[in-house]
Write an enzyme that holds these catalytic residues in place. Structure first.
Site, PDB file in Angstrom:
ATOM      1  N   ILE A 144       0.859  -1.170   0.000  1.00  0.00           N
ATOM      2  CA  ILE A 144       0.000   0.000   0.000  1.00  0.00           C
ATOM      3  C   ILE A 144       0.902   1.228   0.000  1.00  0.00           C
ATOM      4  O   ILE A 144       2.053   1.159   0.423  1.00  0.00           O
ATOM      5  CB  ILE A 144      -1.003   0.024   1.183  1.00  0.00           C
ATOM      6  CG1 ILE A 144      -0.276  -0.073   2.530  1.00  0.00           C
ATOM      7  CG2 ILE A 144      -2.023  -1.078   1.049  1.00  0.00           C
ATOM      8  CD1 ILE A 144      -1.228  -0.011   3.728  1.00  0.00           C
ATOM      9  N   ASP A 145       0.391   2.337  -0.473  1.00  0.00           N
ATOM     10  CA  ASP A 145       1.204   3.545  -0.625  1.00  0.00           C
ATOM     11  C   ASP A 145       1.702   4.075   0.715  1.00  0.00           C
ATOM     12  O   ASP A 145       1.109   3.801   1.771  1.00  0.00           O
ATOM     13  CB  ASP A 145       0.397   4.644  -1.322  1.00  0.00           C
ATOM     14  CG  ASP A 145      -0.039   4.251  -2.724  1.00  0.00           C
ATOM     15  OD1 ASP A 145       0.704   3.486  -3.369  1.00  0.00           O
ATOM     16  OD2 ASP A 145      -1.108   4.707  -3.160  1.00  0.00           O
TER      17      ASP A 145
END
Length: 336
Positions: A144-145
């Site tokens: 995930i970012d």
């Protein structure tokens, strides 16, 4: 092992399958492709391909199971472990479930040579695991970012990693996100589809195309949870998991994620429609939540060893929760 799936576009010229895969899979060697072919790990239209001279045709569906690429293996082996606090929600001899805070980079890259989650995972596996051998990519299953918070899944051995990769590939792992987006969505629930690729004008962004030759197929299902003035609270279910998928999809709709600076969400949408008081409220919320309003809240999968179904949720982070409370409070004030 890694799983890949490709759909040849309508303009695909006849090309040997080994050349097609070399062009499609980063850092793969012809020798690796030959090994996968001889092992019956290459399928075209659900048929095992035993010879590398098979010619790919338009709309062929190609599934390839390959060994990890040497370049990636070397990259991960060279990581120096660091003692970094990690919020582990669950751990056994096969898997780790983590609640990643916003601001933590998952994987080392340009500008992030240390201090990432993977550096911390390597320390954890080395000091708190009975495994004698690190799994490929240090067990990383998905990402995930940096400024997205929430659930991540790590495999502690190669067998578990392969089982979880297969679940991602066949879309049996379920991931749910919550987000705040600017504006009001036209539908209470819906799906966003298209082909995600790099924005030619800004390589840091992804963009949604409607032609397969320009990107990878992606689909996000969403549902409106609550509507506020110029901000909507939603949940999202990912059917595919491409880079920046949710962020790029809602930018495409014209409803960028709240305070997503990469996709224009750090600017007040339709600013001219609102009073000075409203604008002060939006600016206050932007200061509270200094990152995109996106949180990976739920994760469901089949345990790769005991085959039981596992479901995890994690709390909404304080900054996200504070903005939600401010929006609800503002809504009450507007009604009164």
């Amino acid at each position: 092992m890694s799983l890949f799936k490709f759909i040849a576009n309508k303009d695909q010229k006849p090309i040997r399958i080994d050349k097609f895969l070399i062009q499609s899979i980063p850092n793969i060697s012809r020798n690796q492709i030959q090994k996968s072919t001889h092992s019956g790990k290459i399928l075209v239209n659900q048929r095992i391909i035993k010879k590398n001279n098979y010619k790919i045709k338009p709309f062929d569906i190609v599934i390839a199971e390959t060994i990890s690429t040497p370049v990636l293996d070397l990259e991960y082996r060279n990581i120096i472990e660091e003692k970094i606090p990690i919020n582990i929600l669950y751990e056994d001899e096969d898997i780790i479930v983590i609640n990643k805070p916003a601001g933590m980079v998952v994987h080392p890259g340009f500008g992030h040579k240390k201090g990432t989650l993977i550096h911390g995972i390597k320390y954890h596996l080395k000091n708190f695991s009975h495994q004698k051998k690190f799994p490929p990519r240090l067990g990383l299953i998905h990402r995930i970012d940096k400024d997205t918070s929430g659930l991540l899944l790590i495999a502690k051995n190669e067998s578990s990693q392969k089982g979880l990769f297969q679940q991602f590939f066949y879309k049996t792992i379920k991931r749910k996100y919550i987000a705040l987006v600017w504006g009001t969505l036209q539908k209470e629930k819906g799906s966003i589809t298209g082909f995600i690729g790099r924005d030619p004008k800004n390589r840091k962004r992804m963009i949604l195309f409607q032609t397969p030759s320009k990107g990878k197929y992606s689909i996000t299902h969403y549902k409106v949870l609550e509507k506020f003035q110029n901000i909507t609270y939603i949940s999202c279910h990912l059917e595919t998991g491409k880079t920046h998928q949710i962020r790029a999809h809602f930018k495409y709709l014209g409803n960028p994620l709240f305070n997503d600076s990469t996709y224009g969400g750090n600017q007040i949408l339709m600013k001219k429609k609102f009073s000075k008081k409203n604008i002060e409220f939006f600016n206050k919320c932007l200061k509270i939540l200094q990152r995109q309003a996106l949180h990976a809240i739920c994760l469901s999968f089949i345990h790769p060893n005991n085959k039981k179904k596992y479901h995890f949720t994690c709390p909404i982070p304080e900054d996200f929760q504070n903005v939600l409370q401010q929006c609800k409070k503002q809504q009450l004030l507007e009604k009164n």
